[in-house]
Each structure stands twice: as C-alpha cells, then as structure tokens.
Enzyme design. Structure first.
Site, PDB file in Angstrom:
ATOM      1  N   TYR A 121      -8.414 -10.644   1.225  1.00  0.00           N
ATOM      2  CA  TYR A 121      -8.808  -9.553   2.130  1.00  0.00           C
ATOM      3  C   TYR A 121      -9.528  -8.487   1.317  1.00  0.00           C
ATOM      4  CZ  TYR A 121      -8.028  -5.685   5.482  1.00  0.00           C
ATOM      5  OH  TYR A 121      -8.168  -4.627   6.343  1.00  0.00           O
ATOM      6  N   CYS A 122     -10.754  -8.180   1.693  1.00  0.00           N
ATOM      7  CA  CYS A 122     -11.593  -7.282   0.890  1.00  0.00           C
ATOM      8  C   CYS A 122     -11.969  -6.027   1.675  1.00  0.00           C
ATOM      9  CB  CYS A 122     -12.868  -8.004   0.441  1.00  0.00           C
ATOM     10  SG  CYS A 122     -12.564  -9.488  -0.525  1.00  0.00           S
ATOM     11  N   LEU A 123     -11.148  -4.991   1.535  1.00  0.00           N
ATOM     12  CA  LEU A 123     -11.413  -3.702   2.183  1.00  0.00           C
ATOM     13  C   LEU A 123     -11.588  -2.596   1.142  1.00  0.00           C
ATOM     14  CD1 LEU A 123     -11.543  -1.862   4.717  1.00  0.00           C
ATOM     15  CD2 LEU A 123      -9.040  -1.703   4.603  1.00  0.00           C
ATOM     16  N   GLU A 125     -12.384  -0.294  -2.029  1.00  0.00           N
ATOM     17  CA  GLU A 125     -13.477  -0.206  -3.003  1.00  0.00           C
ATOM     18  C   GLU A 125     -13.094   0.772  -4.106  1.00  0.00           C
ATOM     19  OE1 GLU A 125     -17.051  -1.098   0.219  1.00  0.00           O
ATOM     20  OE2 GLU A 125     -17.155   0.721  -1.012  1.00  0.00           O
ATOM     21  N   SER A 156      -6.307  -9.057  -4.082  1.00  0.00           N
ATOM     22  CA  SER A 156      -5.279 -10.058  -4.366  1.00  0.00           C
ATOM     23  C   SER A 156      -5.861 -11.464  -4.235  1.00  0.00           C
ATOM     24  CB  SER A 156      -4.106  -9.900  -3.404  1.00  0.00           C
ATOM     25  OG  SER A 156      -3.444  -8.684  -3.650  1.00  0.00           O
ATOM     26  N   GLN A 334      20.098  -0.038 -11.955  1.00  0.00           N
ATOM     27  CA  GLN A 334      20.970   0.951 -12.597  1.00  0.00           C
ATOM     28  C   GLN A 334      22.399   0.424 -12.720  1.00  0.00           C
ATOM     29  OE1 GLN A 334      19.853   3.765 -13.831  1.00  0.00           O
ATOM     30  NE2 GLN A 334      21.762   4.786 -14.385  1.00  0.00           N
ATOM     31  N   GLU A 361      -1.638  -1.848   1.631  1.00  0.00           N
ATOM     32  CA  GLU A 361      -1.638  -1.940   3.106  1.00  0.00           C
ATOM     33  C   GLU A 361      -1.580  -0.540   3.732  1.00  0.00           C
ATOM     34  OE1 GLU A 361      -2.488  -4.762   3.805  1.00  0.00           O
ATOM     35  OE2 GLU A 361      -1.057  -6.371   3.463  1.00  0.00           O
TER      36      GLU A 361
END
Length: 378
Positions: A121-123, A125, A156, A334, A361
C-alpha cells in the site's frame, strides 16, 4: 472467544493453531535475520488468510470484519510483525476487489488471495505522512496511459512484493485531485530505496518506492479519477481495525508470558505470583486487554454494517487498543525484570513490534483529531 459464534470460534482455533505451530517457533529468527517468510504466508493463504474479507468469486474467503479481527488477533500471538504485513496485504486486495472493475478483480485478486503474489500500500511520502492529502506523486495522462513520477516512504514489503496500490495526483491540490493506480513489479522506471533498519517489524522489509516516468495503463486505475483519496481512507478504516487486532494478539501473548513468569520466578523466598502488587498489575493488564478487544470488535461490526459512525469508531478502537496494548506488553516486559530485556525472551519482541502500531495507519494523534472533529461537529 466470549460472544463469538461457533463458526468464529473455529476460525480462531485454526488461526491460533497456525500461529503456535508455524509462526511462534520462527518468530525470533525472522526478527534477527530479517527474513520475509513468504512460504509460511502462502501456507496461511491455503487456510483462506490471503484475502479474508475479499469476495469468493476471485479467491477470497468472503468473511466479515469481525471474523477478520478474530483471525488477525490469533495469528499475531505467533508473530505480530508477519501478521501486520498480512493485514496490509489483505487491505490492498480488498481495495482492488471493492473498487476495481470485473476485469481488474479477476486479473489481480486470485494470485493475491493465494499469496502467489504479494501487495503493498503506497500512500505515505517523505513530505506527507499525517497530511496525506498533500501528496505530490504525480500521474499525468497521455492517451491510454499515465506517466507516474514521485516517491513513497515507509512502504511495507517494498521491493519484495509484486503489486503496488499507489495514491497519486492526477488533478489539482487537495484530496479531490488524487487517484489510485495499481502498478506491477517490473514496470520500467519503478525502483526501490535501501532496506530500512527498524526497531521492530523486522520480518517484513520496508523501503522507499520510487517512480521515474513509469508508464501505467489507464486500465490499471481503480475507480474514477479523483476517487483515490476516498478509496485510501475507506481502506484505512479497515486497516485500523486490522492493526488494532494485531496489537490485541501481541498483548494477549504478553499477558500469558507474564503470568507464566510470575508463577515460575522466585524472589525473597517465594514466587512473584504471591506479590499482591504484581497480582494487581496483572489484573489491570487483563482488564485493559478485554476492554480494548471489545472496542475493536464493536468497531469491526460497525464497519461491516456500514454504519454512519463506523469511521469514528474505527479511529477510537485503533487509538485505544494500540495505546493500551503497548502499555500491556511494556508492563509484561517490566515483570520479567532483566530477563525481559534479553532477546532470548519473546516479550521484548512483542514490545518492539507493536510500538509502530501507534504511528501507522494514521498516527494516534490523527485518531484523536478524527474523534474530536466528529464530536465538535455535533
């Protein structure tokens, strides 16, 4: 599994079995050696996990958003990083299935649902992250093609995947000038940056994706010109549920690890489990996990039903679940004391892998903006 149907419990069991047998034993190695576990994901696709909420006529499983959330939570107990990539892949296939033509659906979806091919997914920049509507990657129309120029950051699977769902500018400034194109690996002018070195999410490669005079057929555009931003946001509503579900799985696994450690580890002559402070912390962790799970499943139902409040509920669920689940994993670390900081212990990997869920996201700051805007508009 409270509140789930018998069928959903079966999906959950299948996914948990797969996570336990096929993912958990390799989680540390995939992280350390930065292995993208293609064959394991293809095995998951044989169970229907390559296109979970994609229509069956193109190879999808046709399941609901709630079914999907249950499956991703279960898989994430075995390897959060790998499951998170699978969730992004599923989102891409859903976008093609939902907004593509019949020809596009049948051309792209079957090989993606089987995970013979993988999607990215390429949104985002380099200069537009949270302000996605200001993206600059341009696609100029020339006859039956677009000439694509620009770059995308933090992608990704970038470089290792086969199909790229790209948001680009075909018109004027702002969201209405954005369209969505599908590119295939091997397109002349498509190249990739160096593989990023990350804190977590190491079982999936992350690279910049670069377009230099890429010629893309008009037939590879999803929807109409100017519809891209709407497609991107609708995809992200589901993506937010998916990534929140991955956080639930990491938190679930971390609570179990903490529970086991408290029972086994002795200090001051008795098991840590006898310490009331630690008992209370464990109770709080479990309570917050259940609360987050209910929020995520409620939002998943709203999205499935197409309710008017679905987008804001998805934002609330993503905000709450990713924040709470990170806190749960961190508290589990922890409780392990110094052991929790060793890579021999899985809890530290869950902490590293889900930290980024508060960023991607849509950052959790943007989630707060969406919720506040909804409230103030009345």
């Amino acid at each position: 599994s409270a509140g789930l149907t018998e069928e959903q419990k079966e999906f959950q069991k299948v996914a948990l079995d797969f996570a336990t047998k096929e993912m958990a034993p390799h989680m540390a190695e995939w992280d350390e050696k930065e292995i993208f576990p293609v064959e394991t994901m293809r095995k998951a696709a044989q169970l229907g996990f390559g296109g979970i909420y994609v229509k069956p006529d193109v190879g999808g499983s046709g399941l609901s958003r709630l079914d999907t959330s249950v499956i991703f939570e279960a898989l994430s107990t075995g390897c959060t990083s790998t499951t998170a990539y699978m969730s992004i892949h599923n989102m891409c296939v859903w976008m093609i299935d939902t907004f593509g033509s019949e020809e596009q659906r049948h051309r792209f979806c079957p090989s993606l649902c089987s995970m013979e091919k993988f999607a990215s997914y390429c949104l985002t920049e380099p200069g537009s992250g949270s302000d996605a509507a200001s993206l600059l990657t341009s696609a100029q129309r020339k006859g039956d093609t677009y000439i694509l120029n620009g770059s995308k950051a933090f992608i990704s699977g970038g470089g290792d995947t086969d199909v790229y769902v790209v948001m680009c500018r075909t018109g004027g400034p702002g969201p209405k000038g954005i369209s969505c194109l599908v590119l295939e690996k091997g397109t002349p002018g498509l190249s990739f940056g160096k593989k990023e070195k990350k804190v977590g999410w190491n079982s999936q490669p992350t690279r910049a994706v670069i377009f230099e005079d890429c010629v893309v057929p008009v037939g590879n555009r999803l929807g109409a010109e100017g519809q891209g931003f709407s497609i991107a946001m609708k995809g992200l509503n589901g993506g937010r549920i998916n990534i929140a579900s991955c956080s639930l799985g990491a938190a679930q696994a971390s609570v179990v690890l903490a529970q086991e450690h408290l029972t086994v580890r002795k200090q001051f002559g008795e098991p840590l489990a006898n310490n009331q402070y630690l008992q209370f912390r464990l109770a709080e962790m479990a309570t917050r996990l259940v609360a987050a799970r209910l929020m995520v499943r409620n939002a998943a139902r709203a999205l499935q039903e197409g309710r008017e409040d679905a987008a804001v509920l998805c934002s609330m669920a993503k905000l709450f679940a990713t924040d709470e689940c990170f806190a749960i994993c961190n508290q589990a670390l922890q409780m392990h004391g110094g052991y929790g900081y060793l890579k021999d212990y899985a809890v530290q990997q869950f902490v590293r892998d889900i930290r980024v869920h508060q960023i991607l996201e849509g950052t959790n700051e943007v989630m707060r903006m969406i919720v506040a805007r909804n409230l103030l508009q009345g």
